[in-house]
Scaffold this motif. Structure first.
Motif, PDB file in Angstrom:
ATOM      1  N   PRO A 138      16.026   7.531  -4.432  1.00 22.73           N
ATOM      2  CA  PRO A 138      15.850   6.151  -3.978  1.00 22.73           C
ATOM      3  C   PRO A 138      14.990   6.070  -2.719  1.00 22.73           C
ATOM      4  O   PRO A 138      14.799   7.061  -2.002  1.00 22.73           O
ATOM      5  N   CYS A 139      14.493   4.877  -2.470  1.00 22.74           N
ATOM      6  CA  CYS A 139      13.702   4.623  -1.266  1.00 22.74           C
ATOM      7  C   CYS A 139      14.606   4.608  -0.035  1.00 22.74           C
ATOM      8  O   CYS A 139      15.793   4.313  -0.126  1.00 22.74           O
ATOM      9  N   GLU A 140      14.008   4.908   1.107  1.00 24.41           N
ATOM     10  CA  GLU A 140      14.718   4.756   2.370  1.00 24.41           C
ATOM     11  C   GLU A 140      14.748   3.258   2.721  1.00 24.41           C
ATOM     12  O   GLU A 140      13.950   2.479   2.182  1.00 24.41           O
ATOM     13  N   HIS A 182      10.372   7.622  -5.012  1.00 25.86           N
ATOM     14  CA  HIS A 182      10.450   7.429  -6.458  1.00 25.86           C
ATOM     15  C   HIS A 182       9.800   8.559  -7.243  1.00 25.86           C
ATOM     16  O   HIS A 182      10.266   8.909  -8.330  1.00 25.86           O
ATOM     17  N   ASP A 183       8.734   9.153  -6.697  1.00 22.23           N
ATOM     18  CA  ASP A 183       8.068  10.243  -7.412  1.00 22.23           C
ATOM     19  C   ASP A 183       8.950  11.488  -7.484  1.00 22.23           C
ATOM     20  O   ASP A 183       8.712  12.377  -8.298  1.00 22.23           O
ATOM     21  N   LEU A 216       0.824  -1.197   0.000  1.00 22.43           N
ATOM     22  CA  LEU A 216       0.000   0.000   0.000  1.00 22.43           C
ATOM     23  C   LEU A 216       0.861   1.250   0.000  1.00 22.43           C
ATOM     24  O   LEU A 216       1.907   1.275   0.639  1.00 22.43           O
ATOM     25  N   GLU A 217       0.414   2.282  -0.688  1.00 26.31           N
ATOM     26  CA  GLU A 217       1.128   3.557  -0.726  1.00 26.31           C
ATOM     27  C   GLU A 217       0.172   4.639  -0.261  1.00 26.31           C
ATOM     28  O   GLU A 217      -0.940   4.731  -0.762  1.00 26.31           O
TER      29      GLU A 217
END
Length: 76
Positions: A66-68, A61-62, A10-11
């Motif tokens: 990079p992601c944490e 990403h948006d 889920l985001e």
């Protein structure tokens, strides 16, 4: 033996709405409790499946970043 298998991906955009923000501790606690009952399918065998995983992370990403790192939702 049969299993119930959960997959959630889920985001939720930040800032998180206040109504949800106040529920996050309850949601994490429910996941922790559920995870405490989880077990690997065919543990120790060649066809073992990792079915004891509950993590979250902040995604950028948006923003082209990079992601944490993932944070484990540890069971008690």
């Amino acid at each position: 033996m049969s299993y119930i298998r959960f997959h959630l991906d889920l985001e939720v955009k930040q800032p998180i709405p206040a109504a949800l923000q106040s529920k996050l501790p309850e949601i994490r606690e429910a996941v922790r409790k559920l995870k405490s009952f989880a077990s690997k399918i065919n543990e120790g065998k060649e066809n073992e499946e990792m079915t004891v995983r509950a993590v979250y992370h902040i995604c950028h990403h948006d923003e082209g970043l990079p992601c944490e790192p993932e944070t484990d939702i540890q069971y008690l």
